[in-house]
Every structure is written in C-alpha cells, then in structure tokens.
Design a protein around this motif. Structure first.
Motif, PDB file in Angstrom:
ATOM      1  N   ILE A  93      -3.396  -2.921   9.295  1.00 38.50           N
ATOM      2  CA  ILE A  93      -1.959  -3.167   9.431  1.00 38.50           C
ATOM      3  C   ILE A  93      -1.794  -4.243  10.501  1.00 38.50           C
ATOM      4  O   ILE A  93      -2.062  -4.007  11.676  1.00 38.50           O
ATOM      5  CB  ILE A  93      -1.190  -1.889   9.812  1.00 38.50           C
ATOM      6  N   GLU A  94      -1.395  -5.418  10.090  1.00 41.30           N
ATOM      7  CA  GLU A  94      -1.263  -6.560  10.995  1.00 41.30           C
ATOM      8  C   GLU A  94       0.176  -6.662  11.475  1.00 41.30           C
ATOM      9  O   GLU A  94       1.084  -6.885  10.679  1.00 41.30           O
ATOM     10  CB  GLU A  94      -1.704  -7.836  10.286  1.00 41.30           C
ATOM     11  N   CYS A  95       0.373  -6.487  12.773  1.00 38.58           N
ATOM     12  CA  CYS A  95       1.705  -6.584  13.367  1.00 38.58           C
ATOM     13  C   CYS A  95       1.909  -7.993  13.925  1.00 38.58           C
ATOM     14  O   CYS A  95       1.042  -8.513  14.635  1.00 38.58           O
ATOM     15  CB  CYS A  95       1.870  -5.554  14.479  1.00 38.58           C
ATOM     16  N   ASP A  96       3.045  -8.591  13.611  1.00 37.16           N
ATOM     17  CA  ASP A  96       3.336  -9.929  14.113  1.00 37.16           C
ATOM     18  C   ASP A  96       3.585  -9.929  15.614  1.00 37.16           C
ATOM     19  O   ASP A  96       3.377 -10.940  16.290  1.00 37.16           O
ATOM     20  CB  ASP A  96       4.573 -10.518  13.414  1.00 37.16           C
ATOM     21  N   SER A  97       4.031  -8.797  16.126  1.00 37.05           N
ATOM     22  CA  SER A  97       4.451  -8.716  17.530  1.00 37.05           C
ATOM     23  C   SER A  97       4.488  -7.253  17.938  1.00 37.05           C
ATOM     24  O   SER A  97       4.247  -6.349  17.131  1.00 37.05           O
ATOM     25  CB  SER A  97       5.848  -9.332  17.692  1.00 37.05           C
TER      26      SER A  97
END
Length: 276
Positions: free
Chosen positions: A43-47
C-alpha cells in the motif's frame, strides 16, 4: 469479482473515495493498494495524510482489531528477529544457551523476590533490555508503529514502512493442517519489569525456526484475505508525521515511561522549537 480491499483492512466498496484502477490495484485518497502475492499487498501512501486516510475509513476502524503492526525505518529491512540477524540459523540448543546466559547474568538484578518467569516471559524481558531474541516487536496500534518507523535516523530508502499482519493467519486451512509448532505465535507477556510494553500496546511475534515472516507467509496457498501488508510512507514526511503523532499523544514521553523517554522527548521538543 470482489475488490482486493473488500476482503480485509476494512477498505470496503461502500467507501466513495476508493476507486478501482486495475484488476490488481485499488486506489483511495492518497494511497494505492497493489497485490504482490496470494495474501500480500503493498500500500503506497503519497503522504502522511494518505496513511491517515487509509486507517480512517469506518470499515478499517472495525478491522484494525484483526491486525498487528510493526514500523521499520527502511524498506530493505527484513522481518527477522534480532537473534537471527546476530547469529544466523542456529539450532534450539544454541537458542536455549543464549537465554540461559541472560538468566545467569540477571541474578540479583531483578529486585527482591522477583516473580518466576516462563520461557517466553524471559525472552520478553531480555528483548526489553537489549538481548538478541527470537521475538519481533509489534503493536496493536498502526500509529504507534508509524512512530517507530519515523523516529529513526537509520532510514536508507525513500520510504519508511508500517507492516500489518493478520492475527487470524493461523486459521487458514493450509496452516491449520501444520503442526502447532509451525504456527506463528502471538505473545503478550505483560510484566511489571516491562512497563513499556503496555504503553506501546505491544506484543511479540515468534515464527518457527525464526523464519522471516514474509517467507513464512508464502506457506499460505489460498487466495482471499490480506494476511501481510507493507504500507509505504515517504520518509520526507517525518517531521509532519511526528508532529501529528505528538498531537495524538503518541511520542517518546508516553511510549517510554521512564527517564530515557523524558530525555528523548526533551530532545524532540527542543529540536522542534529550534526549527520553527
């Protein structure tokens, strides 16, 4: 076909901010979920705000109780205990000798009339005081895990990581068929000598033969629920994340209820005042 996040982590289809992107990916407000295996996802979070959004859905709040979390400062670090990292593959006799050595040098240093401890409690006590052990620290709180991911100067990658591990992983049919000693153990030995564990909502995970958890999880052959998630957050968000967590009362002062916590928190406050 159900969306990937319709299975676990509570990211339900009713969330109007979540949209399907491809067969193997899902996207929300500031995060993208990508399947990496039968029961694993990235799960790649932008921020930092993307990480907050991920765990602030109604369903996610309900599903949090089914997971435990671990924060790590680098994407390159494996999910292996310190004893495995220090000594490599060792047999049970060597593992027992490590613990017996710690017991020997603990004599007279546990106060008057210390309580009797079982083997797991001894390992937990040793973990607290710096012994290399077959245990890995986890927390019931994703935010406490995030604190430990960010509160480090050892990151050598663009992202820090919060791992999410299902507590129901031993209930998978292919795992239930294994002997119990091949299961993952979730241990919560709360000791008066380890008050940090309570403040950190902590527990320990122990794998068979100190296997890396991401390798053990490959024993699961059924598709379905997400059993291991790697949540990536840009390390550039460190200051914002730690300040946000401080407002949640998640900081060194509350997580380390001793003088070391006082010192660490004083350093944090002083550095914050100097940079604002």
């Amino acid at each position: 076909m159900k969306h990937l996040y319709d299975y676990e982590l509570g990211l339900k289809l009713k969330n109007k901010n979540a949209v399907k992107t491809t067969r193997n990916a899902e996207q929300g407000n500031g995060w993208t979920l990508v399947s990496t295996g039968k029961v694993t996802v990235d799960i790649e979070c932008d921020s930092w705000n993307g990480f907050i959004d991920l765990f602030h859905h109604e369903g996610a709040l309900k599903e949090n109780n089914n997971y435990v979390f671990r924060g790590q400062a680098s994407e390159n670090w494996s999910l292996e205990p310190t004893l495995k990292r220090a000594m490599g593959n060792i047999d049970k006799q060597v593992e027992l000798k490590v613990l017996e050595t710690f017991k020997k040098y603990s004599l007279g240093r546990r106060g008057q009339n210390p309580p009797q401890l079982n083997t797991d409690e001894w390992w937990a006590l040793g973990q607290h005081f710096g012994l290399s052990t077959p245990l890995l620290d986890w927390s019931y709180s994703p935010y406490i895990a995030a604190f430990f991911a960010f509160n480090s100067n050892q990151s050598d990658t663009e992202n820090v990581v919060v791992w999410a591990l299902s507590k129901k992983v031993n209930e998978k049919p292919c795992i239930e068929q294994l002997k119990e000693e091949r299961h993952i153990q979730f241990l919560s030995p709360y000791l008066d000598e380890n008050n940090r564990l309570i403040n950190q909502r902590g527990l320990f995970v122990k794998t068979p033969d100190m296997m890396c958890i991401s390798e053990w999880i490959e024993l699961i052959k059924e598709n379905g629920t997400i059993d291991l998630a790697r949540i990536l957050i840009p390390k550039s968000e460190k200051k914002f994340a730690l300040d946000s967590l401080d407002k949640m009362n998640i900081n060194a002062f509350t997580l380390f209820p001793d003088l070391s916590g006082s010192g660490m928190y004083a350093n944090y406050v002083n550095n914050r005042e100097l940079t604002t």
